[in-house]
Design a protein around this motif. Structure first.
Motif, PDB file in Angstrom:
ATOM      1  N   ASP A 128     -39.917  15.464 -31.452  1.00  0.00           N
ATOM      2  CA  ASP A 128     -40.408  14.286 -30.783  1.00  0.00           C
ATOM      3  C   ASP A 128     -39.566  13.628 -29.802  1.00  0.00           C
ATOM      4  O   ASP A 128     -38.304  13.665 -29.918  1.00  0.00           O
ATOM      5  N   LEU A 129     -39.956  13.800 -28.524  1.00  0.00           N
ATOM      6  CA  LEU A 129     -39.377  13.264 -27.165  1.00  0.00           C
ATOM      7  C   LEU A 129     -39.670  11.711 -26.926  1.00  0.00           C
ATOM      8  O   LEU A 129     -40.926  11.347 -26.884  1.00  0.00           O
ATOM      9  N   THR A 130     -38.588  11.033 -26.963  1.00  0.00           N
ATOM     10  CA  THR A 130     -38.755   9.583 -26.639  1.00  0.00           C
ATOM     11  C   THR A 130     -38.130   9.239 -25.236  1.00  0.00           C
ATOM     12  O   THR A 130     -37.103   9.589 -25.008  1.00  0.00           O
TER      13      THR A 130
ATOM     14  N   VAL B 289     -41.685   5.706 -24.784  1.00  0.00           N
ATOM     15  CA  VAL B 289     -42.963   6.236 -25.338  1.00  0.00           C
ATOM     16  C   VAL B 289     -42.503   7.493 -26.295  1.00  0.00           C
ATOM     17  O   VAL B 289     -41.510   8.254 -25.667  1.00  0.00           O
ATOM     18  N   THR B 290     -42.835   7.745 -27.418  1.00  0.00           N
ATOM     19  CA  THR B 290     -42.612   8.971 -28.159  1.00  0.00           C
ATOM     20  C   THR B 290     -43.727   9.759 -28.290  1.00  0.00           C
ATOM     21  O   THR B 290     -44.763   9.467 -28.791  1.00  0.00           O
TER      22      THR B 290
ATOM     23  N   ALA C  48     -32.926   8.929 -23.363  1.00  0.00           N
ATOM     24  CA  ALA C  48     -33.994   9.786 -23.815  1.00  0.00           C
ATOM     25  C   ALA C  48     -33.629  10.495 -24.792  1.00  0.00           C
ATOM     26  O   ALA C  48     -32.399  10.941 -24.971  1.00  0.00           O
ATOM     27  N   LYS C  49     -34.374  10.697 -25.686  1.00  0.00           N
ATOM     28  CA  LYS C  49     -33.922  11.493 -27.071  1.00  0.00           C
ATOM     29  C   LYS C  49     -34.982  12.524 -27.445  1.00  0.00           C
ATOM     30  O   LYS C  49     -36.324  12.145 -27.338  1.00  0.00           O
ATOM     31  N   PHE C  50     -34.380  13.574 -27.728  1.00  0.00           N
ATOM     32  CA  PHE C  50     -35.353  14.652 -28.474  1.00  0.00           C
ATOM     33  C   PHE C  50     -34.746  15.161 -29.889  1.00  0.00           C
ATOM     34  O   PHE C  50     -33.751  15.191 -30.203  1.00  0.00           O
ATOM     35  N   VAL C  51     -35.794  14.825 -30.987  1.00  0.00           N
ATOM     36  CA  VAL C  51     -35.376  15.194 -32.284  1.00  0.00           C
ATOM     37  C   VAL C  51     -36.324  16.209 -32.799  1.00  0.00           C
ATOM     38  O   VAL C  51     -37.441  15.888 -32.756  1.00  0.00           O
ATOM     39  N   SER C  52     -35.857  17.290 -33.408  1.00  0.00           N
ATOM     40  CA  SER C  52     -36.836  18.500 -33.703  1.00  0.00           C
ATOM     41  C   SER C  52     -37.384  18.243 -35.105  1.00  0.00           C
ATOM     42  O   SER C  52     -36.791  17.502 -35.887  1.00  0.00           O
TER      43      SER C  52
END
Length: 198
Positions: A131-133, A137-138, A106-110
Motif C-alpha cells: 500500500d502506497l500512501t 490517498v492509499t 509518503a509511506k509504503f508498507v508491503s
C-alpha cells in the motif's frame, strides 16, 4: 517409545524455531546514503524531468530461503523532493502537486511478496505488493524487485541489497495540477542496502 516421541517433537520444534530465526531484520542505510528513490515524468510530452527524494528511511525483514515471508516499510519526507531546480522543487512541493505542508510523509508498507524467478543476470526477482500512501490517498502498487546479494561489509556489519521499479498515475492519488495524460505516469527507480540488526 515415549522418549523417542518426545525427542522427535523436540527436534521438530528446534528445526522450526531455527527456520523462523533465519529471517533477519534490516535498517535501510540512510546514514551512509546507500538508499535512493529516483523518479521520471514526462514534461508535456516534450522531454523528461528526473528527480529524487533525498530524505527517506525504512526497515525490512528478509530471508533468501523464504523471500515470500519478507516485509518492508518505507517513510518518505515529501519536502525532500529534488529535481535540480529550486523553483520547480517549490512548485512540486506546493498545493498544485505534493502539498508537503498538508502531507509531509509518503509511506509504503508491503502486503505480500511473490517470487518471479530470475532475471537475465541470474539474480532472484519478486513482485512486492503493498500500500502506497501519497497525497492523502492509499492505493495498492506492485514493485518489480531484484535481490542484488548479501554478505559482510568492511565495517563488521552484514548487508542485503535490492533494487526495484514501479509506475503510478498521479491522477490516482488525489487532485493535482493536470498537465495532460502524457504527464500522468511517474516511473520510480528504487535502490538500497540494508544493514542487519545486531
Amino acid at each position: 517409545m515415549l522418549k523417542k516421541t518426545l525427542a522427535a517433537l523436540a527436534l521438530g520444534t528446534a528445526l522450526l524455531s531455527a527456520g523462523q530465526a533465519m529471517a533477519a531484520d534490516y535498517t535501510i542505510d540512510k546514514e551512509g546514503q546507500h538508499a535512493f528513490i529516483d523518479f521520471k515524468i514526462s514534461h508535456l510530452g516534450y522531454s523528461f524531468i528526473t528527480g529524487t527524494f533525498k530524505d527517506w528511511s525504512g526497515t525490512f525483514s528478509f530471508d533468501a530461503a523464504k523471500p515470500e515471508d519478507s516485509k518492508i516499510s518505507i517513510d518518505i519526507k515529501t519536502a525532500s523532493v529534488d529535481t535540480n531546480h529550486a523553483e520547480r522543487n517549490k512548485h512540486i512541493s506546493s498545493k498544485d502537486f505534493l502539498d508537503v505542508a498538508t502531507y509531509p510523509d509518503a509511506k509504503f508498507v508491503s502486503t505480500s511478496v511473490k517470487s518471479t524467478g530470475k532475471n537475465a543476470d541470474g539474480k532472484d526477482t519478486a513482485d512486492v505488493t503493498g500500500d502506497l500512501t501519497l497525497h492523502g490517498v492509499t492505493k495498492p502498487i506492485v514493485i518489480k524487485a531484484v535481490f542484488n546479494g548479501e554478505g559482510k561489509d568492511p565495517w563488521g556489519g552484514y548487508r542485503a541489497g535490492f533494487n526495484g521499479t514501479t509506475t503510478i498515475k498521479r491522477s490516482d492519488f488525489g487532485k493535482m495540477m493536470d498537465l495532460g495524460p502524457q504527464s500522468d505516469t511517474v516511473t520510480f527507480d528504487i535502490s538500497f542496502e540494508g544493514v542487519k540488526a545486531k
